[in-house]
Design an enzyme around this catalytic site. Structure first.
Site, mmCIF file in Angstrom:
data_model
loop_
_atom_site.group_PDB
_atom_site.id
_atom_site.type_symbol
_atom_site.label_atom_id
_atom_site.label_comp_id
_atom_site.label_asym_id
_atom_site.label_seq_id
_atom_site.Cartn_x
_atom_site.Cartn_y
_atom_site.Cartn_z
ATOM 1 N N GLY A 155 0.821 -1.209 0.000
ATOM 2 C CA GLY A 155 0.000 0.000 0.000
ATOM 3 C C GLY A 155 0.853 1.257 0.000
ATOM 4 O O GLY A 155 1.906 1.310 0.648
ATOM 5 N N ILE A 192 14.161 -9.096 23.360
ATOM 6 C CA ILE A 192 14.449 -10.141 22.372
ATOM 7 C C ILE A 192 15.701 -10.913 22.778
ATOM 8 O O ILE A 192 15.736 -12.150 22.743
ATOM 9 C CB ILE A 192 14.611 -9.529 20.962
ATOM 10 C CG1 ILE A 192 13.248 -9.029 20.462
ATOM 11 C CG2 ILE A 192 15.212 -10.545 19.984
ATOM 12 C CD1 ILE A 192 13.251 -8.409 19.092
ATOM 13 N N GLY A 233 16.954 -3.298 19.276
ATOM 14 C CA GLY A 233 15.744 -2.498 19.160
ATOM 15 C C GLY A 233 15.135 -2.612 17.771
ATOM 16 O O GLY A 233 15.673 -3.312 16.897
ATOM 17 N N HIS A 270 -6.765 -19.797 47.719
ATOM 18 C CA HIS A 270 -5.598 -20.462 48.295
ATOM 19 C C HIS A 270 -5.566 -21.911 47.840
ATOM 20 O O HIS A 270 -6.607 -22.558 47.834
ATOM 21 C CB HIS A 270 -5.676 -20.407 49.829
ATOM 22 C CG HIS A 270 -4.531 -21.099 50.491
ATOM 23 N ND1 HIS A 270 -3.270 -20.561 50.524
ATOM 24 C CD2 HIS A 270 -4.460 -22.312 51.109
ATOM 25 C CE1 HIS A 270 -2.466 -21.392 51.156
ATOM 26 N NE2 HIS A 270 -3.154 -22.465 51.525
HETATM 27 P P1 FAD Z 1 3.240 -5.477 12.617
HETATM 28 O O1 FAD Z 1 2.838 -6.628 13.431
HETATM 29 O O2 FAD Z 1 4.676 -5.286 12.325
HETATM 30 O O3 FAD Z 1 2.439 -5.606 11.245
HETATM 31 C C1 FAD Z 1 2.655 -4.759 10.169
HETATM 32 C C2 FAD Z 1 2.137 -5.418 8.905
HETATM 33 O O4 FAD Z 1 2.117 -4.452 7.869
HETATM 34 C C3 FAD Z 1 3.019 -6.551 8.395
HETATM 35 O O5 FAD Z 1 2.219 -7.682 8.137
HETATM 36 C C4 FAD Z 1 3.617 -6.015 7.104
HETATM 37 O O6 FAD Z 1 3.808 -7.010 6.104
HETATM 38 C C5 FAD Z 1 2.547 -5.040 6.669
HETATM 39 N N1 FAD Z 1 3.037 -3.956 5.811
HETATM 40 C C6 FAD Z 1 4.075 -3.124 6.054
HETATM 41 N N2 FAD Z 1 4.148 -2.181 5.078
HETATM 42 C C7 FAD Z 1 3.140 -2.437 4.222
HETATM 43 C C8 FAD Z 1 2.683 -1.810 3.048
HETATM 44 N N3 FAD Z 1 3.243 -0.690 2.568
HETATM 45 N N4 FAD Z 1 1.629 -2.348 2.410
HETATM 46 C C9 FAD Z 1 1.026 -3.459 2.900
HETATM 47 N N5 FAD Z 1 1.385 -4.073 4.004
HETATM 48 C C10 FAD Z 1 2.437 -3.571 4.672
HETATM 49 N N6 FAD Z 1 4.975 -7.851 21.481
HETATM 50 C C11 FAD Z 1 4.248 -8.253 22.531
HETATM 51 O O7 FAD Z 1 3.342 -7.527 22.971
HETATM 52 N N7 FAD Z 1 4.459 -9.466 23.126
HETATM 53 C C12 FAD Z 1 5.427 -10.283 22.699
HETATM 54 O O8 FAD Z 1 5.602 -11.367 23.261
HETATM 55 C C13 FAD Z 1 6.229 -9.883 21.605
HETATM 56 N N8 FAD Z 1 7.202 -10.685 21.148
HETATM 57 C C14 FAD Z 1 7.951 -10.276 20.080
HETATM 58 C C15 FAD Z 1 8.976 -11.110 19.650
HETATM 59 C C16 FAD Z 1 9.763 -10.734 18.585
HETATM 60 C C17 FAD Z 1 10.866 -11.647 18.127
HETATM 61 C C18 FAD Z 1 9.505 -9.504 17.913
HETATM 62 C C19 FAD Z 1 10.323 -9.097 16.725
HETATM 63 C C20 FAD Z 1 8.485 -8.670 18.338
HETATM 64 C C21 FAD Z 1 7.703 -9.043 19.434
HETATM 65 N N9 FAD Z 1 6.694 -8.238 19.927
HETATM 66 C C22 FAD Z 1 5.956 -8.632 21.000
HETATM 67 C C23 FAD Z 1 6.369 -6.941 19.309
HETATM 68 C C24 FAD Z 1 5.146 -7.091 18.384
HETATM 69 O O9 FAD Z 1 5.424 -8.055 17.410
HETATM 70 C C25 FAD Z 1 4.819 -5.754 17.751
HETATM 71 O O10 FAD Z 1 4.665 -4.782 18.747
HETATM 72 C C26 FAD Z 1 3.524 -5.853 16.952
HETATM 73 O O11 FAD Z 1 3.605 -6.835 15.959
HETATM 74 C C27 FAD Z 1 3.191 -4.505 16.310
HETATM 75 O O12 FAD Z 1 2.003 -4.620 15.602
HETATM 76 P P2 FAD Z 1 1.686 -3.679 14.361
HETATM 77 O O13 FAD Z 1 0.310 -4.051 13.931
HETATM 78 O O14 FAD Z 1 1.977 -2.277 14.680
HETATM 79 O O15 FAD Z 1 2.733 -4.084 13.214
HETATM 80 P P1 NAI Z 2 14.946 -3.479 23.304
HETATM 81 O O1 NAI Z 2 14.751 -2.038 23.102
HETATM 82 O O2 NAI Z 2 14.062 -4.221 24.235
HETATM 83 O O3 NAI Z 2 16.435 -3.760 23.800
HETATM 84 C C1 NAI Z 2 17.554 -3.359 23.065
HETATM 85 C C2 NAI Z 2 18.760 -3.375 23.981
HETATM 86 O O4 NAI Z 2 19.917 -3.194 23.197
HETATM 87 C C3 NAI Z 2 18.735 -2.259 25.019
HETATM 88 O O5 NAI Z 2 19.047 -2.795 26.260
HETATM 89 C C4 NAI Z 2 19.802 -1.292 24.507
HETATM 90 O O6 NAI Z 2 20.416 -0.577 25.536
HETATM 91 C C5 NAI Z 2 20.757 -2.251 23.835
HETATM 92 N N1 NAI Z 2 21.605 -1.663 22.800
HETATM 93 C C6 NAI Z 2 21.293 -0.709 21.906
HETATM 94 N N2 NAI Z 2 22.341 -0.463 21.090
HETATM 95 C C7 NAI Z 2 23.324 -1.313 21.483
HETATM 96 C C8 NAI Z 2 24.648 -1.556 21.015
HETATM 97 N N3 NAI Z 2 25.154 -0.923 19.973
HETATM 98 N N4 NAI Z 2 25.385 -2.504 21.643
HETATM 99 C C9 NAI Z 2 24.875 -3.192 22.696
HETATM 100 N N5 NAI Z 2 23.625 -2.989 23.173
HETATM 101 C C10 NAI Z 2 22.855 -2.077 22.562
HETATM 102 O O7 NAI Z 2 14.900 -4.103 21.842
HETATM 103 P P2 NAI Z 2 14.742 -5.594 21.325
HETATM 104 O O8 NAI Z 2 15.104 -6.561 22.385
HETATM 105 O O9 NAI Z 2 15.444 -5.634 20.032
HETATM 106 O O10 NAI Z 2 13.182 -5.691 21.073
HETATM 107 C C11 NAI Z 2 12.536 -4.797 20.155
HETATM 108 C C12 NAI Z 2 11.136 -4.537 20.555
HETATM 109 O O11 NAI Z 2 10.341 -5.681 20.383
HETATM 110 C C13 NAI Z 2 11.038 -4.103 21.985
HETATM 111 O O12 NAI Z 2 10.779 -2.719 22.000
HETATM 112 C C14 NAI Z 2 9.900 -4.847 22.556
HETATM 113 O O13 NAI Z 2 8.895 -3.963 22.901
HETATM 114 C C15 NAI Z 2 9.412 -5.759 21.443
HETATM 115 N N6 NAI Z 2 9.388 -7.122 21.961
HETATM 116 C C16 NAI Z 2 8.524 -7.411 22.977
HETATM 117 C C17 NAI Z 2 8.507 -8.652 23.548
HETATM 118 C C18 NAI Z 2 7.589 -8.910 24.688
HETATM 119 O O14 NAI Z 2 6.699 -8.106 24.922
HETATM 120 N N7 NAI Z 2 7.744 -10.000 25.424
HETATM 121 C C19 NAI Z 2 9.379 -9.733 23.083
HETATM 122 C C20 NAI Z 2 10.275 -9.304 22.048
HETATM 123 C C21 NAI Z 2 10.246 -8.054 21.504
#
Ligand code: FAD
Ligand code: NAI
Length: 467
Positions: A115, A185, A273, A446
């Site tokens: 999009g 992560i 991040g 409990h």
């Molecule tokens: P997204 O889920 O990123 O969805 C965006 C969608 O838009 C994608 O399907 C993409 O293909 C589509 N898109 C992008 N650009 C276009 C375009 N121009 N046209 C059409 N389609 C497009 N959050 C939690 O709360 N709990 C967790 O346990 C958790 N675990 C995570 C683990 C990992 C490894 C990672 C990477 C993230 C995790 N997160 C977790 C974060 C979570 O995945 C995101 O916060 C969440 O997916 C954001 O939702 P969103 O709808 O904003 O975007």
């Molecule tokens: P994060 O923001 O949680 O952690 C990144 C870490 O990398 C920070 O501690 C930061 O200080 C460090 N960092 C940054 N630059 C660096 C460098 N050059 N060298 C060494 N350390 C450095 O980001 P992360 O873990 O990549 O996750 C991304 C996002 O995905 C998060 O914002 C989180 O909200 C979401 N996520 C959520 C999960 C959940 O809710 N359970 C699980 C996984 C991801």
């Protein structure tokens, strides 16, 4: 030409929830998705696959370490990694098909492709074959999510130098895994591979792990992770990874400057991040403003600088969490439909799904101090919780922070088994503006781990029973 009330770009948790809520409210809705499957990062390469592997690897470790002491005799568990990956994939498939079903059930049109916003009321969708169509719509919601933040000097190939995406699909357990970033992560996926046999070292720029979480909780959390075998190099940064030899060689420097050292690894995970994903949207041509970090700027009602175009989820300010994106999706759909949509950003739980889990909602002690808010603290360790004792899962504690003047609960922090489930009673309490006294006077079944929350609330007024 197709015309709609609302077109949502992206079907992650933000986008698909927004589309469904708008359809429930009677709007004619379409979604645009460039990926083959629905559900975005969360369902395909984020929350869901990581939780499947966390679950499987936790049981693998338990079978090897904890079963015997409960009198369950099993031979040492053998890892069948392809089967574990298939288990993960089945979970993904079930969820993405579930979203497909929900979109159909709610009569939402699916426009396959990428999009691009052309301006108020108009967007272009380009399919994988290159063919484009223009779509007219009263409103557009951008929910395109986020992608991996790159690290200078470290080229991700998703095989040996991986982002979370590659780390969810490794074809063998790395002997040595070097994680860059002690955030969510790094700790979750580091846990998966450590449990399956990898030696895990985490390099973190700051002098603490998981910045943003309550400092006291994080200290104990780090100690527990170290006991499990995690090695942390805090106050350090990776400046380069040499992949020319059979082992990767990472150059690590103190963040404050000083002599570099080299660490060898089979796999390097870059987890420093995530950044907003706006590449194909044509933001500049459409006149949609972004901030210094590339996030789409929105007002309190999710409106961008272009009338009729809204944005939600990871692509805008705030926590990058699936449930935050979902709640924004619901709220913006309600606002577009002329109703009162709202997200309470003060009460968004965060959970790290390690063992033990770390969960919080509301303010940390550091944040309260910085804001100059006087608060009282009630704490209760799981070592004093009967259920945790009999199950021998006593790591961690509950901490309740309440306003010193009004007793209103301002933050709850839990380190412990199932913390990610336990945290929600605190979230509900806080949503209703409840006090520590309200929590302390709520009868808790409990024996449950939830009793530790009641005891922590009792402890705010120094009257915990079991301590
Ligand atoms: P997204 O889920 O990123 O969805 C965006 C969608 O838009 C994608 O399907 C993409 O293909 C589509 N898109 C992008 N650009 C276009 C375009 N121009 N046209 C059409 N389609 C497009 N959050 C939690 O709360 N709990 C967790 O346990 C958790 N675990 C995570 C683990 C990992 C490894 C990672 C990477 C993230 C995790 N997160 C977790 C974060 C979570 O995945 C995101 O916060 C969440 O997916 C954001 O939702 P969103 O709808 O904003 O975007
Ligand atoms: P994060 O923001 O949680 O952690 C990144 C870490 O990398 C920070 O501690 C930061 O200080 C460090 N960092 C940054 N630059 C660096 C460098 N050059 N060298 C060494 N350390 C450095 O980001 P992360 O873990 O990549 O996750 C991304 C996002 O995905 C998060 O914002 C989180 O909200 C979401 N996520 C959520 C999960 C959940 O809710 N359970 C699980 C996984 C991801």
């Amino acid at each position: 030409m197709a015309t709609y009330d609302l077109v949502v770009i992206g079907t992650g948790p933000g986008g698909y929830v927004c589309a469904i809520r708008a359809a429930q409210l009677g709007l004619k809705v379409a979604v645009v998705e460039r990926r083959d499957t629905f559900g975005g990062t969360c369902l395909n390469i984020g929350c869901m696959p990581s939780k499947a592997l966390l679950h499987a690897s936790e049981l693998f470790e338990e079978a090897g370490h904890s079963f015997a002491k409960m009198g369950i005799g099993v031979s040492q568990p053998a890892l069948d990694l392809p089967a574990m990956m298939a288990f993960k994939q089945q979970g993904i498939d079930g969820n993405v098909k579930g979203v497909e079903f929900l979109l159909k059930k709610n009569k939402i049109d699916v426009l396959r492709g990428t999009g691009k916003v052309l301006g108020t009321g108009r967007l272009e969708v380009t399919g994988a074959d290159g063919a484009s169509q223009t779509v007219e719509t009263k409103s557009i919601v951008i929910a395109t999510g986020s992608t991996v933040a790159p690290l200078k000097g470290v080229e991700i190939d998703e095989k040996r130098i991986v982002s979370s995406t590659g780390a969810l699909s490794l074809d063998k357990v790395p002997g040595k895994l070097l994680v860059i970033g002690a955030g969510v992560i790094g700790l979750e996926l580091g846990s998966v591979w450590r449990r399956l046999g990898a030696e895990v070292t985490v390099v973190e720029f700051l002098d603490r792990i998981v910045p943003g979480m309550d400092g006291e909780l994080v200290k104990q959390f780090q100690r527990l992770l170290e006991k499990q075998g995690f090695a942390f190099k805090l106050g350090s940064k990776v400046t380069a990874v040499d992949s020319s030899g059979p082992m990767l060689r990472a150059t690590i420097e103190p963040a404050a400057g000083g002599a570099a050292e080299t660490l060898e690894a089979d796999v390097v995970l870059v987890a420093i991040g995530r950044i907003p994903y706006t590449r194909h949207l044509g933001l500049q041509e459409a006149g949609i403003a972004t901030d210094a970090r590339g996030r789409i700027e929105i007002d309190d009602h999710f409106a961008t600088s272009v009338p009729g175009v809204y944005a939600i989820g990871d692509v805008v300010r705030g926590l990058m969490l699936a449930h935050k994106a979902e709640d924004e999706g619901m709220a913006v759909a309600e606002l577009i439909a002329g109703k009162a949509g709202h997200v309470n950003y003060e009460v968004i739980p965060s959970v790290i799904y390690t063992t033990p889990e770390a969960a919080c909602v509301g303010k940390s002690e550091e944040e309260l101090k910085e804001a100059g808010i006087a608060y009282t603290v009630g704490k209760f360790p799981f070592t004093a919780n009967g259920r945790s004792k009999v199950n021998q899962t006593t790591d961690g504690f509950v901490k309740v922070l309440a306003d010193a003047r009004t007793d209103r609960v301002l933050g709850v922090h839990i380190l412990g088994r199932e913390a990610g489930e336990l945290i929600h009673e605190a979230a509900v309490l806080m949503e209703f503006g409840g006090s520590a006294e309200d929590l302390a006077r709520t009868c808790h079944a409990h024996p449950t781990r939830s009793e530790a929350i009641k005891e922590a609330a009792l402890s705010v007024a120094k009257r915990a029973i079991h301590m």
